[in-house]
Write an enzyme that holds these catalytic residues in place. Structure first.
Site: not given
Ligand code: GDP
Ligand code: IMO
Ligand code: MG
Length: 417
Positions: A12, A39, A41, A15
């Protein structure tokens, strides 16, 4: 040069946002590991896209590829692809025929695996069947996409799988494997996606000399081998898995991505975790709620000790920092620079018992003054001085340049140096 965007924390890191941003200059965007536990976004001009399996490059209409290292849940893919078809004009997605599938019983086993662990030992998985699907891959039982051409092959494999897993499912009051229904579902799935399925040889020819962007899922500290075992995911998230997971023998530069603070969803060690109202503030301001499971993410200060380790195991060439804007109004911002005075070389990051036993004190943190609201995102020089000091400190600590600074979720809230 090809590039890879790799999470350096516990996932999270943003990426999805950065892959979308960078994908403009690439021909192909590739996922090479993980499944719909991810996940990602992306927000563009006020429209939010949430992607689990399909690479974020799809939003710009880039060709996307799911490599053989991905585990794919047909039901999930069908739905996500259905959504994409509605929103993106003529999306181009290819699936490696060598992908292993996630079936219903994997999700049941994921549930059972968690159930039998004591509270503090539970992993807190996403319940998407990821671990059991990779277990079957390693255990040479997986149904692969290429198997879906033949009803007989699916049936034969399912019979073995049923013999192996039905006793476990039954003993936990879970429904047993229904061979006929599974076959029907898989055959109808195959009919709807067969045009997308390609062999690795096709990809090699088709994408020769094309510019490729690899999209990591999860983060280095969740890597099966390098992360805090057993509180990890079941794939190798680090960049060295790219060649295996995509079957593309190419060179690439690695962009390591991290948040200006740290979050973790699920259980496991988190040395710089905050348990006070600062942690709650960051969670609220940063909207730190899991995209996949809607769980609240645990929050803490940026941990440079583990970040340095992640840079090393990913051979990071350049860095991207996200979400410093979330910290704008805090009067004091801290970063963790040692673990009980120990440097990263002295820490075993895959031993969660050692990591859990740490109790950091003031000497382990460096403190920074507030940088306040950021008004001008036009270039790095115009950022508040205190934010620039924070960024320089991180660069010096890691000895790697921070080239991308994300200061908001929108595509255009991004500074390149
Ligand atoms: P990922 O799994 O690495 O793609 O990250 P996620 O999408 O799960 O979580 C990142 C969250 O932060 C998302 O809701 C993005 O829209 C938000 N986001 C990404 N970059 C920024 C930033 O620089 N500032 C803020 N405030 N939000 C961001
Ligand atoms: P993105 O790509 C954050 C975490 C789960 C749990 C552990 C194992 O959005 O960064 P799993 O279901 O993979 O066997 O769970 O890994 N986990 C993540 N945490 N972001 C993710 O993906 C994750 N994918 C798995 O919460 O701790
Ligand atoms: Mg994510």
């Amino acid at each position: 040069m090809n590039k890879a965007v790799i999470g350096l924390q516990w996932g999270d890191e943003g990426k999805g946002k950065i892959v979308d941003y960078l994908s403009e200059e690439f021909d192909l965007v590739v996922r090479y590991q993980g499944g719909n536990n991810a996940g990602h976004t992306v927000i563009v001009d006020g429209t939010t896209y949430k992607l689990n399996l399909i690479p974020s490059g799809i939003i710009r209409g880039k060709v996307c590829y799911l490599g053989q290292g991905v585990v794919l849940d047909p039901i999930h893919f069908y739905n996500e692809y259905g959504q994409i078809i509605k929103t993106i004009e003529s999306p181009k997605i290819f699936l490696s025929s060598n992908i292993s599938l996630i079936l219903e019983y994997h999700k049941q086993l994921d549930k059972i695996n968690e159930l039998i662990l004591k509270n503090e030992k539970k992993i807190g998985t996403t319940s998407k069947g990821i671990g059991p699907a990779y277990q079957d891959k390693v255990g040479r039982k997986s149904i692969k996409l290429y198997d879906l051409k033949s009803k007989n092959i699916i049936e034969e494999k399912l019979e073995t799988i049923k013999k192996f897993y039905d006793p476990i499912l039954e003993s936990f009051d879970e429904s047993k494997i229904n061979i006929d229904k599974t076959i029907q579902d898989l055959l109808s799935f195959y009919e709807s996606v067969k045009e997308l399925i390609v062999d690795n040889s096709f990809i090699k020819k088709e994408f020769k000399n094309k510019k490729i962007l690899f999209e990591g899922a999860q983060g280095a500290l969740l890597d099966l081998d390098h992360g805090s075992y057993p509180f990890v995911t079941s794939s190798n998230t680090v960049s060295s898995n790219i060649v295996i997971g995509s079957a593309m023998q190419v060179d690439y530069k690695t962009v390591g991505i991290f948040k200006a603070y740290a979050t973790r969803v699920g259980n496991g060690p988190f040395p710089s975790e905050l348990f006070d109202n600062v942690g709650d503030y960051i969670a609220e301001k940063g909207v730190e709620i899991g995209t996949v499971t809607k769980r609240k993410r645990r929050c803490g200060w940026l941990d440079l000790v583990s970040l340095k380790y992640s840079c090393e195991i990913n051979r990071v060439d350049e860095l991207c920092i996200t979400k410093a804007d979330v910290l704008n109004n805090l009067s004091e911002i801290k970063v963790c620079k040692s673990y009980n005075s120990k440097k990263y070389e002295e820490v075993n990051f895959s031993d969660s018992v050692i990591l859990e036993s740490l109790s950091l004190d003031d000497n382990d943190f460096e403190s920074f003054s507030s940088w306040g609201e950021i008004k001008d995102l036009s270039n790095f020089e115009n950022l508040p001085e205190n934010l620039k000091k924070f960024i320089s400190y991180i660069e010096e600590y890691l000895s790697i340049p921070i080239k991308i600074i994300s200061l908001g979720p929108e595509r255009n809230q991004t500074i390149i140096r």
